[in-house]
Enzyme design. Structure first.
Site, short mmCIF file in Angstrom:
data_model
loop_
_atom_site.label_atom_id
_atom_site.label_comp_id
_atom_site.label_asym_id
_atom_site.label_seq_id
_atom_site.Cartn_x
_atom_site.Cartn_y
_atom_site.Cartn_z
N LYS A 214 -3.74 -4.17 10.60
CA LYS A 214 -4.79 -3.49 11.38
C LYS A 214 -5.54 -2.43 10.61
CE LYS A 214 -2.58 -3.91 15.87
NZ LYS A 214 -1.96 -3.13 16.94
N GLY A 367 5.66 -0.86 2.58
CA GLY A 367 6.81 -1.74 2.79
C GLY A 367 6.54 -3.22 2.64
#
Ligand code: AMP
Length: 409
Positions: A214, A367
């Protein structure tokens, strides 16, 4: 920003805003070493990824070579401010003992008389791991009394937990006011070195590759980075909000309607600064987000109304590759597609290859990006993979990190 000062200092050896561990006298001393041992542990107590433990070994081995008494402090998981056996650091103590090939004792707590007694009995070269800092709610509240309880245990303070340096927690921030001698460990120093270089004095052209789900998760990163880079490559789910802002129909692809206008503004701001922005030209669309979905490659302006774009297409990959060819520095955060599912992983895997082949200094963080790079088998060819997720992003957003600020003398 702190980073530029550190980087200049490390290059020129001038007066330091803060030190690294090799600039402190730690011989024989009690060193409080804040680390990030927040590793994944399965139900049987097995550590499934020990990267974070290994990442601190250079600092630990250095401290051991100086016969320091090492008091390690870390959090693990999210216990609710009280002891919860499933979040004990016991498996970490065992694993660290194996890696260091020496006894690593585990304290029953991280503060208090019993821990103080254990510390008092430590000999030079001993390693003691304190129990999970987050067994006390005062840790996250940055409570001064708790911080003082931690500080009592040692003579000098070293922070090698860059990944938590964006949190003003007691062991990261509050504790430092009780130490005269404080420094960054080698991992922290390296993180700031690479990230500082990218943010403040990158070898150009500097290309940012931003992807992931996003726009909202990376809005500040985009706003801060877009005017600084020479080229901005946007892929992943977030690209569809940008494409939408250019008037495209993107079918059922991920679009954040409330950010369409902002996306357009980011593109316009980049354009004003002469930054070249690259958006997907084609994509892999699917009838559902599932490894067994029907898929096809379509040009971006021909996404069928009922389908969703889940990866960049081959033409886009080529175009992005072209844009990377003359790069001297590449900063990458966020996958190009839903790389966790094989049919949508080619764009991300292809980007890893192209980034490596460009020969540029490459810095990867966050991550998922980290996971994707390891999956590609090319991790060793990346110049620097940041172990810090949130802290990495906050630095890219241009924010000051409390744990870094607190090390300044
Ligand atoms: P982030 O944490 O924002 O970097 O997002 C990473 C996630 O974005 C990964 O789990 C990807 O599966 C997901 N992602 C990447 N591309 C897309 C896409 N086109 N549509 C939906 N999710 C995506």
């Amino acid at each position: 920003m702190v980073s530029i000062r550190l980087i200049l200092e490390m290059k020129g050896g001038e007066a330091m805003a803060f030190k690294s561990i090799d600039q402190l006298d730690i011989t024989g001393k009690r060193v409080f070493l804040r680390v990030d041992f927040n590793v994944p542990i399965d139900k049987s107590g097995k550590i499934t990824d020990d990267t974070r433990i290994r990442a601190v070994l250079p600092t630990l081995n250095y401290a051991l070579s100086k016969n320091a008494r090492i008091i390690l402090a870390s959090h693990l998981g999210r216990p609710k401010g009280k002891p919860e056996p499933e979040f004990s650091l016991a498996p970490v103590a065992r694993k660290l003992g194996e890696l260091l090939k020496k006894q690593v004792s585990l304290a029953p707590d991280c503060i208090g008389p019993e821990v103080e007694k254990m510390v008092a009995a430590m000999k030079p070269g001993d390693v003691l791991l304190l129990e999970n800092l987050r067994f006390h709610k005062e840790e996250e509240k940055n409570e001064a009394g708790f911080a003082q309880g931690l500080a009592k245990l040692a003579d000098v303070y070293v922070n090698d937990a860059f990944a938590v340096s964006h949190r003003a927690h007691a062991s990261v921030e509050g504790v430092t006011q009780f130490f005269k001698d404080k420094a960054a460990g080698f991992l922290m120093r390296d993180e700031l070195h690479y990230l500082g270089k990218v943010m403040e004095e990158p070898a150009r052209p500097l290309v940012a590759v931003i992807g992931g789900a996003k726009v909202s998760g990376k809005l500040e990163v985009l706003q801060n980075l877009a005017p600084r880079v020479d080229k901005l490559i946007i892929g992943g789910g977030m690209a569809f909000t940008f494409l939408k802002s250019l008037g495209m129909n993107v079918g059922k692809s991920l679009v954040e309607q409330d950010l369409v206008k902002t996306a357009r503004e980011i593109l316009e701001a980049a354009d004003k600064k002469g930054v070249k922005v690259y958006l997907p030209l084609d994509c892999v669309v699917a009838d559902k987000m599932d490894p067994s979905a029907q898929t096809k490659v379509v040009p971006i302006e021909k996404i069928p109304a009922d389908w969703m774009g889940l990866d960049i297409g081959p033409e886009t990959l080529n175009r992005f590759g072209e844009a990377l060819k003359d790069a001297k520095t590449i900063l990458w955060n966020g996958p190009m597609g839903v790389f966790e599912m094989e049919p949508f992983s080619k764009g991300t895997m292809g980007m890893v290859r192209q980034i490596v082949n460009s020969g540029a200094m490459s810095i990867v963080g966050g991550g998922d990006t980290d996971t994707a790079v390891h999956k590609s088998g090319l991790a060793e060819k990346i110049s620097y993979i940041s172990t810090a997720g949130g802290a990495f992003l906050e630095l890219l957003e241009g924010k000051k990190l409390p744990g870094v600020e607190a090390l300044k003398t």
